[in-house]
Design a protein around this motif. Structure first.
Motif, PDB file in Angstrom:
ATOM      1  N   ALA A   1      84.104 -72.649   4.176  1.00  0.00           N
ATOM      2  CA  ALA A   1      83.526 -72.611   2.833  1.00  0.00           C
ATOM      3  C   ALA A   1      83.201 -71.176   2.435  1.00  0.00           C
ATOM      4  O   ALA A   1      83.309 -70.800   1.264  1.00  0.00           O
ATOM      5  CB  ALA A   1      82.273 -73.481   2.771  1.00  0.00           C
TER       6      ALA A   1
ATOM      7  N   ARG B   1      88.626 -81.441   5.057  1.00  0.00           N
ATOM      8  CA  ARG B   1      88.882 -81.122   3.651  1.00  0.00           C
ATOM      9  C   ARG B   1      87.695 -81.572   2.791  1.00  0.00           C
ATOM     10  O   ARG B   1      87.180 -80.811   1.976  1.00  0.00           O
ATOM     11  CB  ARG B   1      90.174 -81.845   3.221  1.00  0.00           C
TER      12      ARG B   1
ATOM     13  N   TYR C   1      84.912 -68.661   2.766  1.00  0.00           N
ATOM     14  CA  TYR C   1      86.100 -68.002   2.203  1.00  0.00           C
ATOM     15  C   TYR C   1      86.371 -68.417   0.750  1.00  0.00           C
ATOM     16  O   TYR C   1      87.321 -67.925   0.133  1.00  0.00           O
ATOM     17  CB  TYR C   1      87.338 -68.282   3.062  1.00  0.00           C
ATOM     18  N   GLY C   2      85.568 -69.330   0.233  1.00  0.00           N
ATOM     19  CA  GLY C   2      85.707 -69.728  -1.171  1.00  0.00           C
ATOM     20  C   GLY C   2      87.135 -70.142  -1.511  1.00  0.00           C
ATOM     21  O   GLY C   2      87.749 -70.929  -0.779  1.00  0.00           O
ATOM     22  N   PRO C   3      87.703 -69.593  -2.613  1.00  0.00           N
ATOM     23  CA  PRO C   3      89.033 -70.015  -3.057  1.00  0.00           C
ATOM     24  C   PRO C   3      90.172 -69.468  -2.204  1.00  0.00           C
ATOM     25  O   PRO C   3      91.335 -69.821  -2.450  1.00  0.00           O
ATOM     26  CB  PRO C   3      89.111 -69.452  -4.482  1.00  0.00           C
ATOM     27  N   GLU C   4      89.853 -68.638  -1.197  1.00  0.00           N
ATOM     28  CA  GLU C   4      90.942 -68.072  -0.381  1.00  0.00           C
ATOM     29  C   GLU C   4      91.529 -69.079   0.595  1.00  0.00           C
ATOM     30  O   GLU C   4      92.577 -68.842   1.174  1.00  0.00           O
ATOM     31  CB  GLU C   4      90.424 -66.861   0.420  1.00  0.00           C
ATOM     32  N   VAL C   5      90.820 -70.203   0.788  1.00  0.00           N
ATOM     33  CA  VAL C   5      91.276 -71.218   1.749  1.00  0.00           C
ATOM     34  C   VAL C   5      91.375 -72.572   1.060  1.00  0.00           C
ATOM     35  O   VAL C   5      90.476 -72.967   0.319  1.00  0.00           O
ATOM     36  CB  VAL C   5      90.284 -71.323   2.935  1.00  0.00           C
ATOM     37  N   LEU C   6      92.468 -73.269   1.319  1.00  0.00           N
ATOM     38  CA  LEU C   6      92.580 -74.665   0.897  1.00  0.00           C
ATOM     39  C   LEU C   6      92.873 -75.477   2.153  1.00  0.00           C
ATOM     40  O   LEU C   6      93.889 -75.259   2.817  1.00  0.00           O
ATOM     41  CB  LEU C   6      93.724 -74.828  -0.125  1.00  0.00           C
ATOM     42  N   VAL C   7      91.966 -76.406   2.485  1.00  0.00           N
ATOM     43  CA  VAL C   7      92.177 -77.211   3.688  1.00  0.00           C
ATOM     44  C   VAL C   7      93.198 -78.301   3.383  1.00  0.00           C
ATOM     45  O   VAL C   7      93.029 -79.065   2.425  1.00  0.00           O
ATOM     46  CB  VAL C   7      90.856 -77.847   4.169  1.00  0.00           C
TER      47      VAL C   7
ATOM     48  N   GLU D   1      95.779 -73.635   3.963  1.00  0.00           N
ATOM     49  CA  GLU D   1      96.596 -72.714   3.196  1.00  0.00           C
ATOM     50  C   GLU D   1      95.713 -71.499   2.905  1.00  0.00           C
ATOM     51  O   GLU D   1      94.572 -71.661   2.467  1.00  0.00           O
ATOM     52  CB  GLU D   1      96.992 -73.405   1.886  1.00  0.00           C
TER      53      GLU D   1
ATOM     54  N   ARG E   1      80.715 -78.832   0.476  1.00  0.00           N
ATOM     55  CA  ARG E   1      79.914 -77.617   0.643  1.00  0.00           C
ATOM     56  C   ARG E   1      80.059 -76.675  -0.537  1.00  0.00           C
ATOM     57  O   ARG E   1      79.077 -76.130  -1.041  1.00  0.00           O
ATOM     58  CB  ARG E   1      80.330 -76.904   1.941  1.00  0.00           C
ATOM     59  N   LEU E   2      81.302 -76.478  -0.976  1.00  0.00           N
ATOM     60  CA  LEU E   2      81.528 -75.560  -2.097  1.00  0.00           C
ATOM     61  C   LEU E   2      80.876 -76.094  -3.373  1.00  0.00           C
ATOM     62  O   LEU E   2      80.266 -75.332  -4.134  1.00  0.00           O
ATOM     63  CB  LEU E   2      83.030 -75.339  -2.298  1.00  0.00           C
TER      64      LEU E   2
ATOM     65  N   ASP F   1      81.521 -75.038   7.389  1.00  0.00           N
ATOM     66  CA  ASP F   1      80.655 -73.952   6.895  1.00  0.00           C
ATOM     67  C   ASP F   1      81.435 -72.640   6.864  1.00  0.00           C
ATOM     68  O   ASP F   1      81.412 -71.906   5.881  1.00  0.00           O
ATOM     69  CB  ASP F   1      79.435 -73.757   7.814  1.00  0.00           C
TER      70      ASP F   1
ATOM     71  N   VAL G   1      84.524 -79.373   3.402  1.00  0.00           N
ATOM     72  CA  VAL G   1      84.573 -78.052   2.764  1.00  0.00           C
ATOM     73  C   VAL G   1      84.337 -78.197   1.265  1.00  0.00           C
ATOM     74  O   VAL G   1      83.564 -77.449   0.655  1.00  0.00           O
ATOM     75  CB  VAL G   1      85.918 -77.349   3.050  1.00  0.00           C
ATOM     76  N   ARG G   2      84.984 -79.202   0.688  1.00  0.00           N
ATOM     77  CA  ARG G   2      84.846 -79.414  -0.745  1.00  0.00           C
ATOM     78  C   ARG G   2      83.378 -79.681  -1.109  1.00  0.00           C
ATOM     79  O   ARG G   2      82.838 -79.116  -2.058  1.00  0.00           O
ATOM     80  CB  ARG G   2      85.725 -80.601  -1.150  1.00  0.00           C
TER      81      ARG G   2
END
Lengths: 327, 329
Positions: B299, B314, B301-307, B259, B320-321, B296, B317-318
């Protein structure tokens, strides 16, 4: 784009001699300047090469390099008029083949450039690659690059320059601001999978670099271009430092140094701290930094200033917060 | 006239050697070369030790072959197998560019661009020479309508030693760190092709032990690449195409749904990745090669992406952040 050529090594000089001879055979008379322009070398390099060719040859029947076994030159014409006329030829009849490695480098280069509008005719490119392979003295070494579809933005950029009309597009900068920009395209650059447009930005009245993947809705306008590549001196570096840049101290895993090499300014010092490399990077603002650091998790850590650490921490925390219901 | 005094420049000696070997049908023996060819003859001792000169000749042969000049050895007539009487020559047909090969101005422009791609590493020297040879053909290239400055990076330390091993069909050894594995494992492989896919260099290689071909990411090679001294029979067929096809297959089979925040950097750039489909408003289906590397990227993109899927991506990414947030908190 004329990158200053390094002085030629002996092997390069040999390649030049072997290429120059058939060229001079084709051109019965040519000026030193014309030959230099054609090969993109200094006139003096051509003069030296011609002087060498003129006294070279084969040992011949006698093993003594007799007169007829040597190249010869119309010396008066050469010394007085800077004109090259070879009057005797030996041994060489034709241009040399490419080496297997040379052909491989060109073939892989063509593959890499498959997104360019100039490379749109795939049959023509395939036949060009076949010719390179056939024109090599050995099988081209196994080197390849993933091809790409023709890129429609690149095609529009080319159209805009060809028609002499400005290109207009929506651009989202790294700060997250979206604006309609009007640009005279000057050059397209790339680094691996990333493509950039460098152009004169009419909104900012300055040279700007745009990432192609941040460009949306590009169109060719009806406004004429005011600046062309020939009128503008483009700095060689894609990203130029500026006085307003922020300097950030980071720790990097040694193996990741190549990944951030572009951000480390010349002359910055690196020290080793607990197996990590402590160095400095320059960024125009923290918006770019937070994205860079977040994409290198556990590999790059910001040490100072605190403001930079805070921006990165908030960015990552906001990202992680989107998964908070996963537990 | 050639002055038999002073030191003969290297390029003059190499050039004279090429001319002499091109001009001979039957070949010249080493002794004939050293005693008569410009640059050697000045240093040749008719009765004495020419060991230094012989070593010079060996290096010169390599330098000349490096340029693609097909310097070959043949047996002297009636003395098959006698190494002392090997004859050297450059067969004209293998040296000269075939007569039916020519390049149009348009093609020359493309080839100049292709050469420009290599601006670092040893391939930049190869490209420069290729362009020199191309110019020797006398074609004047069209000035491209738009200036290009393309660049392929070869920053992986393993690239040059692997490329050299590839040409020699040499079996190499290196330590390879797979993500998720605590320690690097030493691999011994026969390199088949070096390919760049999705901006990263990969080695396609055969494991002699298992007879299986495998693909290695160069940036995960964590030791120096060393030669084992063993060689292997050159493979037949286009290994490069095979390697790229396999990587493409992997890339094609891995998809993720994410998303993206409307009008964010992520929305703009991920939409333009090759093969991206819009599943529904704000949701993209993306292809990727490697979950760790893609995690990587996402990640960043920070909050701009939700896997949304797959779960492994998913979670990656979580993690990593969270790591980045913790190390900077």
């Amino acid at each position: 784009m004329a990158e200053r050529q390094a002085p030629l090594q002996a092997q390069d000089k040999l390649a030049f001699l072997l290429s120059l001879v058939p060229f001079l055979m084709e051109h019965e008379r040519i000026s030193v300047q014309e030959a230099a322009d054609h090969f993109d070398v200094k006139p003096q390099a051509v003069r030296e090469a011609v002087e060498l060719i003129a006294v070279s040859g084969i040992p011949g029947e006698t093993g003594q390099y007799q007169h007829g076994d040597l190249f010869d030159l119309a010396w008066d014409d050469f010394e007085e008029n800077d004109q090259i006329v070879l009057t005797n030829l030996v041994a060489i009849d034709d241009a040399p083949r490419f080496s297997g490695r040379e052909a491989a480098a060109l073939i892989a280069g063509l593959q890499y450039l498959s997104a360019l509008p100039e490379n749109a005719d795939r049959t023509a490119i395939a036949s060009l690659m076949t010719k390179l392979a056939r024109g090599a003295s050995a099988l081209p070494s196994q080197l390849g690059v993933e091809g790409a579809e023709s890129d429609s933005t690149l095609a529009l950029i080319r159209q805009s320059v060809e028609a002499g009309l400005q290109l207009e597009f929506d651009y989202l900068n790294a700060r997250g601001e979206r604006e309609r920009r009007e640009v005279d395209p000057l050059r397209v650059e790339s680094v691996d999978a990333d493509w950039y447009l460098r152009g004169w930005d009419h909104l900012r009245e300055a040279l700007r670099t745009f990432r192609l993947d941040r460009i949306d809705n590009p169109t060719v306008t009806d406004k004429p271009i005011s600046r062309r590549a020939a009128d503008v001196r483009l700095p060689e570096l894609l990203f130029e430092g500026s006085d307003t840049d922020l300097v950030v101290t980071i720790d990097v895993t040694p193996s990741a140094m190549p990944l951030i090499a572009d951000y480390i300014p010349d002359g910055s010092t690196s020290t080793e701290v607990d197996g990590l490399i402590r160095t400095t990077v320059r960024v125009s603002h923290y918006h770019g930094l937070k994205r860079l650091v977040a994409s290198l998790p556990g590999v790059v850590t910001v040490i100072a200033p605190d403001e930079a650490r805070r921006v990165v921490a908030e960015w990552a925390a906001a990202g992680a917060a989107r998964y908070r219901d996963d537990d | 006239m050639a002055a038999p005094i002073a030191k003969v420049p290297v390029e003059e000696r190499l050039f004279s050697l090429v001319l002499a070997l091109l001009a001979t049908e039957t070949g010249l023996t080493k002794n004939e070369i050293l005693s008569t060819v410009q640059g050697y003859r000045q240093r040749y001792k008719a009765s004495g030790d020419n060991a230094n000169l012989e070593r010079q000749f060996e290096r010169d042969k390599d330098d000349i072959r490096d340029l693609g000049v097909p310097l070959e050895t043949i047996d002297s007539p009636g003395q098959v197998g006698n190494n002392q009487n090997l004859r050297y020559r450059i067969p004209r047909g293998a040296y000269e560019l075939p007569g039916d090969i020519s390049f149009s101005a348009e093609e020359t422009t493309l080839l100049n661009l292709a050469a420009m791609v290599w601006r670092e590493g040893s391939l930049s020297a190869e490209s420069r020479r290729a362009v020199m040879k191309l110019r020797g053909l006398g074609i004047v290239s069209d000035e491209p309508v738009l200036g290009y400055a393309p660049r392929l990076r070869v920053r992986d330390a393993a690239f040059e030693p692997l490329r050299s091993a590839l040409e020699k069909n040499a079996i190499v050894r290196f330590a390879y760190l797979k993500p998720g594995e605590g320690e690097a494992r030493v691999r011994e492989v026969a390199p088949l092709a070096l390919v760049q896919h999705q901006g990263r260099w990969h080695l396609h290689a055969l494991e002699p032990g298992t007879r299986l071909t495998k693909t290695f990411l160069l940036r995960r090679i964590v030791s120096q690449v060393t030669s084992t001294g063993a060689t292997f029979a050159a493979p037949v067929g286009d290994q490069t195409a095979q390697a790229l096809a396999e990587l493409e297959e992997v890339w094609d089979s891995h998809t993720a749904e994410v998303e993206v925040t409307a009008s964010s950097d992520a929305a703009a750039r991920l939409a333009k990745r090759r093969g991206t489909e819009v599943v529904r408003d704000g949701v993209l289906r993306l292809h990727y090669s490697d979950a760790n590397i893609f995690a990587d990227e996402l990640a960043g993109y920070g909050p701009e992406v939700l896997v949304l899927s797959p779960p492994v991506l998913r979670a990656a990414v979580r993690t990593r952040l969270s790591t980045t947030a913790e190390t900077h908190g």
